[in-house]
Each structure stands twice: as C-alpha cells, then as structure tokens.
Design a protein around this motif. Structure first.
Motif, PDB file in Angstrom:
ATOM      1  N   GLY A  77     -27.768   9.129 -11.308  1.00  0.00           N
ATOM      2  CA  GLY A  77     -26.326   8.986 -11.283  1.00  0.00           C
ATOM      3  C   GLY A  77     -25.967   7.511 -11.415  1.00  0.00           C
ATOM      4  O   GLY A  77     -26.766   6.711 -11.895  1.00  0.00           O
ATOM      5  N   THR A 134     -23.634   4.216  -9.352  1.00  0.00           N
ATOM      6  CA  THR A 134     -22.694   3.656  -8.386  1.00  0.00           C
ATOM      7  C   THR A 134     -22.203   2.331  -8.949  1.00  0.00           C
ATOM      8  O   THR A 134     -23.005   1.444  -9.246  1.00  0.00           O
ATOM      9  N   ARG A 142     -18.953   6.239  -6.963  1.00  0.00           N
ATOM     10  CA  ARG A 142     -20.311   6.788  -7.066  1.00  0.00           C
ATOM     11  C   ARG A 142     -20.252   8.167  -7.709  1.00  0.00           C
ATOM     12  O   ARG A 142     -19.539   9.054  -7.238  1.00  0.00           O
ATOM     13  N   GLU A 159     -22.576  11.352  -8.702  1.00  0.00           N
ATOM     14  CA  GLU A 159     -23.879  11.966  -8.435  1.00  0.00           C
ATOM     15  C   GLU A 159     -24.447  12.573  -9.720  1.00  0.00           C
ATOM     16  O   GLU A 159     -23.704  13.046 -10.582  1.00  0.00           O
TER      17      GLU A 159
END
Length: 434
Positions: free
Chosen positions: A188, A190, A227, A229
């Motif tokens: 993912g 961030t 963020r 995922e």
C-alpha cells in the motif's frame, strides 16, 4: 489560428445552461475503472481533450477505453501493461495535470515500460515530487532530458510501496496521484506531506471519497497524512456530476452584467472545490438561490471589490480575477501562489492581460491586487490565452462588458468545455463566432 471576438451583449445576460461533467471527477473515475481490471463504465465524461488524453493513456497501458459520446466503458483485463524493449508504451500527457501526475503511479504497477511526454509547457510543470516519491517507493524511472520532468521512461512493477514524505505544496495532485494507485502497491502507501500548506485540499478529499467508493481502505485521520491499504480496486459504474469550476464561468456572466443565469443539475453535495465560487460571487454583490431548476446567480447593479483566499480553489482564480477587473473597488486574491505552476504561470498571465487592456494588477507573493480602471479592447493585441482554458474563458468574461476584446486561442477551452464558443453564444443569444 484566428482571433475570437468575445461577444458583448446589449444588456444583462439571462438564461439556463447545462455544464459538462467535472474534469477532476472524470479522470479519477477513469483511472479507478482501469485499475479495477473489471467491467466498468463512466457516464457523464465530457468530450474534452483532458478526457481524451486520459482514455488514450489508459488504452496505451492495455485498459482499452471504448468511448461513445459521454460514456466510457472498460472491458475486463489482466492488469496494466507497458511496452517492451526499445518500444515502450507511449503516453501523451498533453497539458493535463491529472494525466502527468496520476498515470505514472499506475504505470509503475504495469508490466513493461512506458514513455511519458506532453505539450511544450508540460515539460516545465512540476513533476519532481511525484517522480521522486515513486523512486522511493520502488519504481524505476529514467529521465530522458531531466530526471524531474517530462519526458521520461518508466519501468513497470511490482512496486514495493510503503511510507513516503513529500512536499506537495506545489500541487495536491502529487498526493492524489500516489493515493489513487496505492492499493496496488505491495505494501500500500502512506503519504506524509511536509511543507507549506497544501493547496486544493478539497481535491484530496475527492480522491479519498472516490477510493472508498471503489472499496479501497483509506485512513486520513492524521493531519497531512494519508494511508491506503493494499488490496483490490472494485469495478463499478461511475456517474460524473457537472464541473462546477466551469460552471463558474457562466455564473460570472450573470454577475458582471447584472443578469440572471441558472446552471442545471447543481449537486446538493460535492467535493469539488469549484463550489467555493458561490460565497465569492456573494461578496461581489451577487445573489445565489437554489430551486428545482438548478442553481441561479443574479448579478448586482454594481460589483463590489472582494478580499478572498482561494488557496483551496486556485482553479477559480482567472474567473474571479476577470470579475474583479470589472468591479468598482479594489480586490485582493490571496493564497494562490501555487497557480504559477498550472497550465501557465496564471498570476503573470492574468496581470499581463488585464494590464494590456488598461487595468491595474499587482502580483504579490501569493496572489494579486486588482484595482478598478477603465478597460478598452484592443484590435492590435488580442487577449492571450497561453494555451490555458481558464485564461481564455477569463477573456470571454471581460468581453461581456468591454467591447472589442479578442481572444487569441479560444480553441484551448476544448480542454474542459466542448464547444465553449457555441455554448457562450447560446447563452448570450449571439452568433457562435462572436
């Protein structure tokens, strides 16, 4: 290319218009549809250059777009893919910020290689932030002339992903571009923003909302941190609402002529920053009302000057500046230093063009001061559009009140408004060529 004579009506502009779909929503929806890998459809996509550039980019990467009017369909596919060897997939970004900032993160997840290029001014637009972030996240990018600008060649994934800290104060598109494809990175993504205040935060809110609609988990509870995922992007159908920043141009016609203009299908709720034009118009003295027919602006007998911060809606600056140039008092536009890196240096362009008509505009570090002066159209010098759709429409707004305004490139409005001259003429009741 012939100059376009901006029409000057005999009286107040009155009418009802339908506005093409939002460029910002459209290109996010197109990208998410392509990233899903499933059968997906986008309706209400305007037949503009920006839409064509995005569908062309995605088709070049194997997500073939089938366009029928304002509907774009994607068939199921096995993932994005670039070219091979010395024949990379070719992506033309044109002058579309959403293509040059959103597609490279998507292409990083593809197999094969992709070459990105665009219009001459596109090579000057800020790109280093998103390219540097992609390198940190595991993507491979080789600049052919400059490591932080178009053109460049990018090798496909997989992309490791993870955390990255950027300074996105030049454009919120740097954040949105990373978030939109982040679910397909192995870890993912961030994104932390560290720098001056972010411009156009509503555009990031739009990105987050659309990702969630596509089934992607996004956390945005910490300031300046987002963020995403890892996981799939759901295939779904998207409906695009009217472009409110483009609608502001038609509403401005009511404001500057003391007329009354209604925009059909104005959304009850929206994440588009273009909605911020409404309180600005009220400060100029206009009245805003809603009805079953849409949203209506009624112009005042005299435009007051305004002091407004457009940091979250910098795309409105050319329209607001055009209205301010016709107001009876001094106006100050603040929080828009970042628009120097838009399709052109918009602050310099606005100042140059209004001044050329006899106006008084002073650039500040983060905006403009516009003082009331009599304006005069010039046969010897057309209003410069700078290949920038919003500069062209700003000239059209001033031409409503100032006879003899010529615009050197009204065709560039096709970037976001199909047949702007025809739509403008229909509202004004004048011939399409002005």
């Amino acid at each position: 290319m012939s100059n376009w004579s901006a029409p000057t009506p005999d009286g107040p502009v009155t009418g009802t218009v339908s506005v093409p779909g939002s460029k910002s929503v459209t290109n996010r929806a197109l990208l998410l549809a392509a990233l899903s890998g499933g059968d997906a459809r986008v309706t209400g996509a305007p037949a503009t250059r920006d839409t064509a550039l995005m569908t062309g980019a995605l088709s070049a990467l194997g997500a073939v777009a089938d366009t029928d009017g304002e509907t774009v369909r994607f068939a199921a596919h096995d993932g994005l893919r670039g070219g091979s060897g010395d024949r990379p997939a070719e992506v033309d970004c044109g002058l579309a910020g959403t293509v040059m900032r959103f597609v490279p993160p998507a292409a990083a997840t593809a197999t094969g290689t992709t070459r990105f290029d665009g219009d001459p001014w596109a090579r000057k637009r800020p790109m280093g932030t998103v390219l540097g972030a992609l390198r940190e996240l595991g993507a491979r990018i080789d600049g052919t002339t400059d490591a932080d600008a178009l053109p460049f060649v990018q090798s496909g994934g997989p992309v490791r992903g993870g955390e990255v800290t950027i300074d996105a104060s030049a454009s919120s598109q740097f954040v949105s571009g990373l978030l939109l494809s982040g679910a397909l990175f192995e870890r993912g993504v961030t994104v932390h923003h560290d720098g001056k205040p972010l411009p156009s935060l509503p555009h990031i809110a739009m990105t987050v909302a659309m990702l969630r609609t596509a089934g992607v988990t996004v956390h945005d509870d910490e300031p300046n941190t987002w963020r995403v995922e890892p996981g799939p992007v759901a295939a779904r159908d998207w409906a695009v609402e009217p472009d409110l920043s483009n609608a502001s141009v038609f509403l401005a016609a009511a404001a500057v002529t003391g007329g009354r203009v209604t925009v059909r299908d104005w959304p009850a709720e929206t994440t588009q920053p273009g909605v911020d034009v409404l309180p600005v118009l009220e400060r100029f003295g206009a009245t805003v009302t809603r009805s079953a027919d849409g949203l209506t602006v009624t112009g005042p007998d005299r435009l007051s000057g305004v002091d407004v911060d457009l940091h979250d809606a910098g795309e409105l600056a050319p329209t607001v500046a055009a209205i301010a140039a016709l107001a009876g008092d001094t106006s100050r536009l603040r929080g828009i230093g970042h628009i120097r890196g838009h399709e052109t240096d918009r602050l310099a362009a606005i100042a140059n063009e209004i001044t050329a008509l006899g106006g008084s505009v002073t650039e500040t570090e983060d905006g403009l001061v516009i003082e009331p002066k009599p304006l005069t159209g010039r046969a010897d010098r057309p209003w410069g559009a700078y290949a920038d759709h919003r500069m062209a429409t700003a000239g059209a707004i001033i031409g409503l009140v100032v006879p003899g305004v010529l615009v050197d490139d009204v065709g560039c409005t096709a970037k976001t408004i199909p047949d702007f001259p025809g739509r403008w003429a229909a509202l004004l009741g004048t011939p399409g060529n002005g």
